[in-house]
Design a protein around this motif. Structure first.
Motif, short mmCIF file in Angstrom:
data_model
loop_
_atom_site.label_atom_id
_atom_site.label_comp_id
_atom_site.label_asym_id
_atom_site.label_seq_id
_atom_site.Cartn_x
_atom_site.Cartn_y
_atom_site.Cartn_z
N ASP A 212 0.86 -1.18 0.00
CA ASP A 212 0.00 0.00 0.00
C ASP A 212 0.90 1.23 0.00
O ASP A 212 1.67 1.46 0.94
CB ASP A 212 -0.90 -0.03 1.24
CG ASP A 212 -1.92 1.10 1.25
OD1 ASP A 212 -1.59 2.21 0.80
OD2 ASP A 212 -3.04 0.86 1.72
N SER A 213 0.80 2.06 -1.04
CA SER A 213 1.69 3.23 -1.16
C SER A 213 1.48 4.21 -0.02
O SER A 213 2.41 4.92 0.38
CB SER A 213 1.46 3.92 -2.50
OG SER A 213 0.15 4.47 -2.56
N SER A 214 0.27 4.27 0.52
CA SER A 214 0.00 5.17 1.64
C SER A 214 0.80 4.75 2.87
O SER A 214 1.41 5.59 3.55
CB SER A 214 -1.50 5.18 1.96
OG SER A 214 -1.76 6.04 3.05
N ASP A 215 0.85 3.45 3.15
CA ASP A 215 1.66 2.95 4.27
C ASP A 215 3.14 3.26 4.05
O ASP A 215 3.86 3.66 4.97
CB ASP A 215 1.47 1.45 4.43
CG ASP A 215 0.14 1.10 5.06
OD1 ASP A 215 -0.55 2.02 5.54
OD2 ASP A 215 -0.21 -0.10 5.06
N THR A 217 4.44 5.64 2.28
CA THR A 217 4.68 7.08 2.41
C THR A 217 4.76 7.49 3.87
O THR A 217 5.61 8.29 4.26
CB THR A 217 3.57 7.86 1.69
OG1 THR A 217 3.54 7.48 0.32
CG2 THR A 217 3.82 9.36 1.80
N ARG A 218 3.86 6.94 4.68
CA ARG A 218 3.90 7.27 6.12
C ARG A 218 5.21 6.80 6.75
O ARG A 218 5.80 7.50 7.58
CB ARG A 218 2.71 6.62 6.82
CG ARG A 218 1.37 7.26 6.52
CD ARG A 218 0.29 6.74 7.47
NE ARG A 218 -1.00 7.34 7.16
CZ ARG A 218 -1.90 6.79 6.34
NH1 ARG A 218 -1.65 5.62 5.77
NH2 ARG A 218 -3.05 7.39 6.12
#
Length: 686
Positions: A212-215, A217-218
């Motif tokens: 997951d790119s959001s994970d 990035t975080r």
């Protein structure tokens, strides 16, 4: 045995000890060097332990290379052989020892190594950590080993991290954000999958990609915030000198003394007597000035250290005299690490190892010498050499050997290594080529027969002897197509050749020449420097005037700017071609010879280089006597110096001190520099 990832047979596969990690990396291969970039020792240890257990169960020979200051990674175990290697002996000794251990253990051994970053505590510069890895990694690959290394990325420069990455087969980052630990392969040679190079979280023995790119990035944002509180990616060497600046600004004498000692031991010398001098005469400001003029890192070598210490002795003890009579210098230094970087960059380390072995000491030298003459410079060194030439413009420069042991107490290495003049004329790219050729020539002179025999005779053949360089603007003037100093000489504080019983050996002596000092340093058959006892400078060892003229200097060494070379010219020819030589301050007209020349329609007047006008001026003998006595007292030992003279319109000399070293085969002499020629200034220790 095939090493191609997709076509490997099972016998070429090696487990990390963690099946889930094997899935991520598609396993390890025979020949792999694996570098773990971590910020916590335990994060490396947790991957080391299962790897060792898996290798031991497969019957592999496991070698633990122990050199770090951290707690051991590997407990005492009968299945594991620990090799302790001391990094404090220096880059060459350490790397050579590891090389030979790898040779001894042979093919198929597995290695676990301590943190590479701990080598910084011994070598100070991480450029050498990178060079160590570039030496051993290909060797381990050739011998079908698997080897594990780790480093703290925040302690190294981007250049070193990039070079290690380029050299290794596998590189894995371990990221920790509080309790969230993730691994991210950065490199896996000959292996590929759609998710291999993503961050992976460990879950129940499996390593799952953060898809997951959001994970992702975080995670990255959190790591960047943590990074803000760490030092930038600088070479450890640069950070050391940042500490020097900080120590100078803070009023903490204990901290200043500690960093002063630290820098002296990695920049100036390992010789205890030279270090004693440096403690007294090179302060923190002096060390920063050396760093500002330095290319690369490491030691500046014995010749450079001797010159700087001698200048400081004079300026500290006799400031009223030498601030006026000692010319400033703008020397530059090519650090000893640059020599090792040159060897590694050109793949010469195996040749060095063969030459260092007793059976190859002489037989391998010619091949290694040729390799040194043909080598290319690393890009970061080459760019610094370009800037060096920008600084000197088109003044001629002299590239001088300054090895670690040179010009020390007991081992002068006089004349064993080369010094090379660079005329420094023409287009910038041609001048750079000439400078690089000169450096190669000095490097190659470490493999000359004279140098090898000298080191062998003194039991130094197995001691580390990296070559640093002292690069100096040639002191002198342009005279049309020629360039030369007004005069030059070699002075010794003990006259061991006193030819008259009235002469006091402690008064010292000098060998003087007009032009370059090469003719004062080297005795030339058929020509003669002016030899002068400083307590009786008018008294010459000749029976009559004819003999005095016969045994005087007739030939001058000069730099020919048109031909681009060092050349030797008769004084008579130079006086015809050059009208502004300082002959009136250095010589006398030979009246009988001038009359004969007029009768034969030859050029007149005929000059003889007697140097008596310089003596009659008074300042020269007084200043040189003061210089030698002050340096002998500062060294607590007789000294040997090289210098050039720059004469003003009145013939008064300014000295440019080129070299100072302890005079060989003399006993130390008690004394204080303050007892000669004036008052003592404040000490210069940091």
């Amino acid at each position: 045995m095939s090493r191609n990832g997709g076509n490997s047979q099972d016998s070429n596969r090696v487990s990390t000890g963690l099946p889930g990690l094997d899935d991520v990396l598609d396993g390890l291969r025979i020949g792999d060097n694996v570098v773990w970039r971590v910020n916590d020792l335990d994060d490396y240890r947790r991957f080391v332990t299962p790897f060792i257990e898996s290798a031991a169960s497969a019957g592999r020979r496991i070698i633990y290379l122990r050199f770090g200051q951290h707690p051991p990674l590997v407990p005492a175990n009968t299945n594991i052989h620990t090799e302790n290697v001391d990094a404090l002996d220096g880059f060459e000794a350490f790397t050579g020892r590891v090389w030979r251990l790898i040779e001894e253990h042979g093919r198929g051994a597995f290695y676990v190594c301590d943190y590479l970053s701990d080598l910084l505590n011994a070598w100070v510069t991480d450029a050498m950590v990178g060079n160590f890895f570039r030496v051993v990694c290909p060797f381990l690959f050739e011998l079908d080993t698997v080897a594990w290394f780790a480093l703290y990325p925040d302690r190294h420069s981007r250049t070193t991290l990039d070079r290690i990455r380029q050299t290794t087969q596998v590189m894995v980052d371990v990221h920790r954000l509080e309790d969230d630990v993730q691994v991210q392969p950065i490199k896996a040679w000959c292996r590929q999958s759609p998710t291999m190079f993503l961050p992976h979280r460990e879950r129940d023995g499996r390593f799952l990609p953060v898809s997951d790119s959001s994970d992702a990035t975080r995670l990255q944002a959190g790591l960047e915030v943590a990074q803000l509180h760490r030092q930038p990616l600088l070479d450890y060497w640069d950070r050391l000198f940042m500490q020097v600046t900080s120590a100078m600004q803070d009023d903490d004498q204990e901290q200043a003394a500690a960093i002063h000692e630290r820098v002296l031991n990695v920049l100036i010398s390992r010789d205890s007597r030279i270090l004693d001098l440096a403690r007294n005469y090179l302060n923190l400001e002096d060390l920063l000035a050396i760093r500002a003029r330095m290319i690369g890192s490491g030691y500046i070598g014995g010749k450079a250290a001797g010159m700087l210490i001698a200048r400081s002795i004079l300026l500290t003890n006799q400031p009223a005299i030498w601030q006026e009579s000692l010319e400033p210098h703008d020397s530059r230094y090519l650090g000893s690490d640059a020599y090792y970087a040159f060897l590694v960059h050109n793949g010469l380390w195996p040749a060095i190892m063969r030459q260092r072995a007793p059976e190859g000491y002489f037989s391998e030298a010619a091949t290694l010498r040729q390799g040194l003459l043909e080598g290319e410079f690393p890009p970061e060194i080459r760019s610094e050499l370009e800037r060096l030439l920008d600084h000197y413009g088109q003044y001629p420069i002299l590239v001088r050997s300054s090895s670690l042991q040179e010009d020390g107490f007991g081992n002068a290495f006089a004349g064993k290594y080369d010094s090379v003049f660079v005329i420094n004329q023409g287009a910038p790219e041609h001048r750079l080529d000439a400078l690089e050729d000169a450096i190669r020539q000095v490097y190659a002179s470490t493999m000359s027969d004279d140098a090898l025999v000298y080191r062998k005779q003194r039991g130094l053949d197995q001691r580390e002897e990296p070559m640093a360089l002292l690069i100096q603007r040639v002191n002198g003037r342009f005279h049309g197509r020629y360039y030369l100093p007004d005069a030059a000489g070699v002075g010794v504080s003990r006259n061991t050749f006193a030819w008259d019983t009235d002469m006091d050996p402690a008064a010292g002596m000098v060998r003087l020449v007009m032009g370059l000092g090469t003719r004062a340093v080297d005795r030339i058959e058929g020509d003669h420097a002016c030899v002068m006892a400083l307590d009786y400078p008018h008294r010459q060892p000749f029976r009559n005037q004819d003999e005095s003229y016969k045994y005087s200097q007739h030939l001058l060494d000069v730099l020919d700017l048109r031909e681009g070379d060092l050349t030797t010219l008769p004084l008579s020819q130079l006086t015809k071609e050059v009208s502004d030589l300082p002959l009136g301050h250095l010589g006398e007209i030979d009246q009988p010879a001038s009359r004969r020349a007029r009768e034969l329609n030859l050029p007149t007047p005929v000059w003889r280089l007697t140097f008596q006008p310089l003596v009659r001026n008074g300042l020269f003998v007084d200043r040189l006597s003061c210089l030698l006595k002050t340096l002998e007292a500062g060294y607590n030992h007789p000294v040997d110096v090289e210098f050039t003279l720059h004469l003003n319109s009145a013939g008064e000399p300014a000295f440019n001190l080129v070299q100072c070293r302890p005079l060989g085969h003399q006993q130390p002499r008690a004394g204080r520099a303050s007892s000669f020629c004036g008052h003592r200034g404040r000490g210069r220790a940091g």
